[in-house]
Scaffold this active site. Structure first.
Site, PDB file in Angstrom:
ATOM      1  N   ASP A   1       0.660  -1.192   0.208  1.00 43.66           N
ATOM      2  CA  ASP A   1       0.027  -0.101  -0.121  1.00 43.66           C
ATOM      3  C   ASP A   1       0.814   1.140   0.050  1.00 43.66           C
ATOM      4  O   ASP A   1       1.570   1.401   0.868  1.00 43.66           O
ATOM      5  CB  ASP A   1      -0.922  -0.053   1.224  1.00 43.66           C
ATOM      6  CG  ASP A   1      -1.975   0.892   1.358  1.00 43.66           C
ATOM      7  OD1 ASP A   1      -1.820   2.019   0.598  1.00 43.66           O
ATOM      8  OD2 ASP A   1      -3.018   0.987   1.962  1.00 43.66           O
ATOM      9  N   HIS A   2       0.958   1.830  -1.280  1.00 46.90           N
ATOM     10  CA  HIS A   2       1.752   3.114  -1.376  1.00 46.90           C
ATOM     11  C   HIS A   2       1.330   4.176  -0.368  1.00 46.90           C
ATOM     12  O   HIS A   2       2.103   5.090  -0.216  1.00 46.90           O
ATOM     13  CB  HIS A   2       1.756   3.676  -2.767  1.00 46.90           C
ATOM     14  CG  HIS A   2       3.304   4.035  -3.080  1.00 46.90           C
ATOM     15  ND1 HIS A   2       4.196   4.819  -2.342  1.00 46.90           N
ATOM     16  CD2 HIS A   2       3.829   3.807  -4.095  1.00 46.90           C
ATOM     17  CE1 HIS A   2       5.336   4.919  -2.767  1.00 46.90           C
ATOM     18  NE2 HIS A   2       5.111   4.498  -4.254  1.00 46.90           N
ATOM     19  N   ARG A   3       0.125   4.247   0.468  1.00 48.31           N
ATOM     20  CA  ARG A   3      -0.168   5.224   1.344  1.00 48.31           C
ATOM     21  C   ARG A   3       0.368   5.236   2.612  1.00 48.31           C
ATOM     22  O   ARG A   3       0.769   5.939   3.186  1.00 48.31           O
ATOM     23  CB  ARG A   3      -1.807   5.247   1.473  1.00 48.31           C
ATOM     24  CG  ARG A   3      -2.569   5.544   0.229  1.00 48.31           C
ATOM     25  CD  ARG A   3      -4.036   5.169   0.408  1.00 48.31           C
ATOM     26  NE  ARG A   3      -4.054   3.925   1.173  1.00 48.31           N
ATOM     27  CZ  ARG A   3      -5.446   3.478   1.494  1.00 48.31           C
ATOM     28  NH1 ARG A   3      -6.571   4.154   1.462  1.00 48.31           N
ATOM     29  NH2 ARG A   3      -5.342   1.908   2.056  1.00 48.31           N
TER      30      ARG A   3
END
Length: 405
Positions: free
Chosen positions: A374-376
Site C-alpha cells: 500500500d503506497h499510502r
C-alpha cells in the site's frame, strides 16, 4: 420466528444459499443444521436457534442474500405448532407447502452437492459425479459414496450408445459459446473483495530475485526433516516484519492513523476447486520452522477439503502466495488482502548463470518474488530494504536460524 442470515465471521455482508438441509414440515431441535451457505471464504451451516417445525422457505437455493435476510420461518414446537402443520397440509391449502418443496426438488436435480475433496476423488477415478446418489444431508455426495460406487464396479455409460439430448437453448446459442459458469458463491465474493482492494489501495509492486541455493543445500542437510522451503520463507518474513512493522499494519483513514500489529498472523493463499482461500497461521513470530511447516500442511489440507473454520481464516496481518509449484516463474502483481498493507508472492526456482563479486560465472538456484504494498502506508525504498533483508536471510539460512535464538 424468522431465521435470518447472520454474520458468521470476518464481517461478511452476504452469502449464497447452497442447499436446505430440512424441508417444510420437519421437526428440528435447537442447533440442528437448517441450511448450508457459501461465503467468500468458507461453507457454513446455519443452525436452528430453538426447537420447532419448519413452516416455509423465504429464499431459494442459489440465491445470494445479505446479512439480516430471512431464510425460513420456524414455528414453535408443541400442540399449537402441530395443529398449524396439519392445517397447512389440508388439500385446500396444499399450495402453501407445494411451492418450496417443488423448487427444492428442482434445484436438487440441477446441482450436485459435494465438497471439493469429494469431487477430486471422483475426478481421479474418472467417475462422473452426477451418476452417484448422495447419502448425505439434502442428497450431498460423501467420500464414502464415491468409494462404494467404485467397489460396485459400475462405470459411466458409453457416450456413443447414448442419444444426445438437444434443447432449444443449445440450438439458439451462438456457435462460439462453450458454456456458462455461474458467477456466484466464493467466485463472486472473491471478485468483490479484489475490486474493493484495488479501488481502495494504491498498489505498488516491487520485484526481486532471491538466491535460494544455500537454502536448498541446507534442507538436504536436514535429511529426514522434510521441511518445506515455504516454512523457511514464513519465518524469514516474520523477522523482516519485526524490523519493518509498517508492512504488518492497517491504515485507518478516518482516524488518520496507521495501526501497527504486534503479532504476525500470516495468511497462506491456497488454490482450491472452489477458488482461492487464505487460512492464517497465527503467531508466526513465536513458532519454530518445524511448527510452522506442520501447521501450514494441516491448514492447506483442510482448505482443499473445504473444512476450515472461521477462526482459521480470520485475523490475518500479512499474506503470502506461493505460485512456484504451479510453474509461475517470472513475476506477478498480487492484489493485497484489504485492509492489510502488503503481500508477497513466491515464484518458480530456476537454475541460472550468475556472475559473482570476483567475476566468476556460477550456476545458482534463483527465485523471483513480487511484493505488492500500500503506497499510502509505505514507500518503495522501504519495500526494497524489506526484500533485501529477506534475501539476506534466505541466502544464508543458517543466519536465519541464529536470528531465532
Amino acid at each position: 420466528m424468522e431465521v435470518k442470515l447472520h454474520d458468521i465471521g470476518e464481517g461478511m455482508t452476504e452469502a449464497e444459499i447452497n442447499c436446505f438441509l430440512v424441508k417444510p414440515g420437519d421437526a428440528v431441535k435447537a442447533d440442528d443444521p437448517l441450511v448450508e451457505v457459501q461465503t467468500d471464504k468458507m461453507t457454513a451451516e446455519i443452525p436452528a436457534p430453538r426447537a420447532g417445525i419448519i413452516k416455509e422457505f423465504k429464499v431459494e437455493p442459489g440465491d445470494t442474500i445479505t446479512v439480516g435476510t430471512t431464510i425460513l420461518i420456524l414455528e414453535a414446537s408443541g400442540h399449537d405448532g402441530m395443529e398449524k402443520v396439519k392445517v397447512t397440509s389440508h388439500p385446500a391449502n396444499s399450495h402453501k407447502l407445494k411451492e418450496p418443496l417443488q423448487s427444492f426438488a428442482a434445484f436438487k436435480g440441477k446441482r450436485v452437492l459435494a465438497s471439493p475433496f469429494t469431487r477430486k476423488i471422483a475426478r481421479e477415478n474418472s467417475i462422473d459425479i452426477e451418476n452417484i446418489t448422495g447419502t448425505g444431508p439434502a442428497g450431498r455426495i460423501l467420500d464414502e459414496d464415491i468409494y462404494q460406487y467404485l467397489a460396485s464396479g459400475q462405470s459411466k455409460p458409453d457416450p456413443a450408445e447414448q442419444e444426445p439430448a438437444v434443447s432449444m437453448d443449445t440450438i439458439l446459442s451462438p456457435p462460439a459459446e462453450k458454456g456458462i459458469i455461474p458467477f456466484r458463491g466464493r467466485r463472486k465474493q472473491i471478485a468483490r473483495k479484489m475490486a474493493q482492494s484495488l479501488y481502495t489501495i494504491p498498489h505498488c509492486t516491487h520485484f526481486e530475485e532471491i538466491d535460494v541455493t544455500e537454502l536448498i543445500t541446507f534442507r538436504k542437510e536436514l535429511k529426514n526433516q522434510n521441511i518445506s522451503a515455504t516454512a523457511f520463507f514464513l519465518k524469514a518474513l516474520s523477522i523482516c516484519l519485526k524490523e519493518f512493522p509498517v508492512f504488518n499494519a492497517v491504515l485507518h483513514e478516518e482516524k488518520e492513523e496507521i495501526h501497527l500489529a504486534s503479532v504476525h498472523h500470516i495468511g497462506i493463499a491456497v488454490d482450491t476447486d472452489e477458488g482461492l482461500i487464505v487460512p492464517v497461521i497465527k503467531h508466526v513470530e513465536n513458532k519454530t520452522i518445524r511448527e510452522i511447516h506442520a501447521e501450514m500442511k494441516q491448514l492447506t489440507e483442510k482448505a482443499v477439503e473445504n473444512k476450515l473454520s472461521v477462526k482459521e481464516i480470520s485475523g490475518g496481518t500479512f499474506t503470502i502466495s506461493n505460485v512456484g509449484p504451479l510453474g509461475g516463474s517470472f513475476g506477478a502483481t498480487p492484489i493485497i488482502q484489504h485492509p492489510q498493507t502488503a503481500l508477497v508472492s513466491f515464484h518458480k526456482t530456476k537454475k541460472l548463470p550468475v556472475v559473482t563479486d570476483d567475476d566468476q560465472i556460477v550456476i545458482r538456484s534463483m527465485m523471483n518474488i513480487s511484493m505488492s504494498f500500500d503506497h499510502r502506508v509505505a514507500d518503495g525504498a522501504t519495500a526494497v530494504r524489506f526484500t533485501n533483508r529477506f534475501a539476506e536471510l534466505i541466502k544464508n539460512p543458517k543466519m536465519l536460524v541464529l536470528e531465532m535464538v
